[in-house]
Design an enzyme around this catalytic site. Structure first.
Site, PDB file in Angstrom:
ATOM      1  N   GLU A  46      93.525  59.477  13.364  1.00 26.80           N
ATOM      2  CA  GLU A  46      92.095  59.708  13.093  1.00 26.80           C
ATOM      3  C   GLU A  46      91.334  59.018  14.205  1.00 26.80           C
ATOM      4  O   GLU A  46      91.260  57.795  14.251  1.00 26.80           O
ATOM      5  CB  GLU A  46      91.720  59.166  11.708  1.00 26.80           C
ATOM      6  CG  GLU A  46      90.402  59.724  11.194  1.00 26.80           C
ATOM      7  CD  GLU A  46      89.214  58.872  11.578  1.00 26.80           C
ATOM      8  OE1 GLU A  46      88.651  59.117  12.678  1.00 26.80           O
ATOM      9  OE2 GLU A  46      88.857  57.978  10.824  1.00 26.80           O
ATOM     10  N   CYS A  84      83.008  56.771  12.109  1.00 27.10           N
ATOM     11  CA  CYS A  84      83.395  58.015  12.782  1.00 27.10           C
ATOM     12  C   CYS A  84      82.717  59.235  12.184  1.00 27.10           C
ATOM     13  O   CYS A  84      82.711  60.301  12.809  1.00 27.10           O
ATOM     14  CB  CYS A  84      84.908  58.177  12.767  1.00 27.10           C
ATOM     15  SG  CYS A  84      85.641  57.909  11.148  1.00 27.10           S
TER      16      CYS A  84
END
Length: 278
Positions: A46, A84
């Site tokens: 990720e 994020c």
């Protein structure tokens, strides 16, 4: 079990044959280097994003735009933008753009910066001085390229005042890369075609938000957006543990979540019974 080790110890752990799965959350260069180092292992990455929002023309009442602006302002700046899936880019159809810009700018201007230990603080400092200076530098680069700072953007040590910019060139770092700071870019688009294309014009593809009440727009966005998740009627910062959370393109590979973790850490095995009376 949780074992805290230094960065220097990580290559040896990653390479250890006794650890068949590596899951990494962090920067793209480190993540892809891990995958390159252990091509025969199962690797889940990720690696961040450049989360975008599209506000469709049907999301047009004053109450709708005020609510969307509040969500955008909050989730562009929560954790000082160091998430994020923090909102970084907003594209609004031209019919609602000016009103949305005014509402977002006012909502961002009301956010209080300061010591994160103070309950009144809504936006704290960045992780260190280098990060704050980088965010300031990216804002200045965008302004030099023709962008306008509508509100915020001033740096005081490690704190950057939550910023809203318009007119940011599509090739500016604020539009292309992950700012990981309290900065928001908001631009008008002429219709859904342009709005969806602008969201996809990114090396990242983690999550996107679409403010609409038209189910046809919702399903079209889900079909056409090259991201891991589309949040309808809210910002892309929504996440629940039961979701298969992850992205496409430079945002990584694999998914996080309860079921995804079970699958990552499980090897399917088959037993065939023959010659046995049951």
């Amino acid at each position: 079990s949780v074992l805290t080790v230094s960065n220097e110890a990580m290559p040896e752990l990653v390479a250890d044959a006794r650890l068949p799965v590596v899951s990494f959350t962090g920067s793209a260069p480190v993540g892809w280097s891990i995958r390159d180092a252990v091509p025969r292992k199962h690797v889940v990455l990720e690696l961040g994003g450049n989360a975008a929002v599209l506000v469709a023309a049907d999301w047009s009442t004053a109450a709708d735009l005020r609510w969307a602006a509040g969500r955008i302002a909050t989730f562009s700046n929560y954790q000082a933008g160091q998430s994020c899936i923090a909102v970084q880019r907003v594209y609004a159809e031209r019919d609602v753009y000016e009103e949305l810009l005014a509402e977002v700018s006012a909502a961002v201007a009301r956010l209080r910066t300061g010591d994160p230990g103070n309950e009144a603080t809504e936006v704290g400092p960045l992780i260190d001085l280098a990060a704050a200076e980088r965010v300031e530098r990216w804002i200045n680069e965008a302004v030099e390229a023709g962008a306008t700072v509508v509100v915020g953007g001033e740096r005081d040590g490690t704190t950057v005042a939550p910023a809203v910019l318009r007119g940011v060139p599509p090739d500016a770092r604020l539009a292309r890369e992950e700012v990981f700071g309290p900065v928001l870019v908001i631009e008008p688009v002429d219709g859904l075609d342009e709005g969806l294309a602008r969201i996809n014009d990114s090396p990242y593809g983690l999550q996107a938000g679409v403010f609409t009440r038209d189910v046809r727009v919702a399903f079209r966005a889900h079909r056409e957006l090259d991201v891991g998740g589309v949040i309808i009627g809210d910002v892309p910062s929504y996440r629940a543990d039961q979701m298969p959370y992850g992205g496409t393109k430079g945002s990584g590979t694999g998914r996080e979540g309860v079921r995804a973790a079970m699958e990552d850490l499980t090897v399917e095995r088959v037993m065939v019974l023959t010659g046995i009376d049951l």
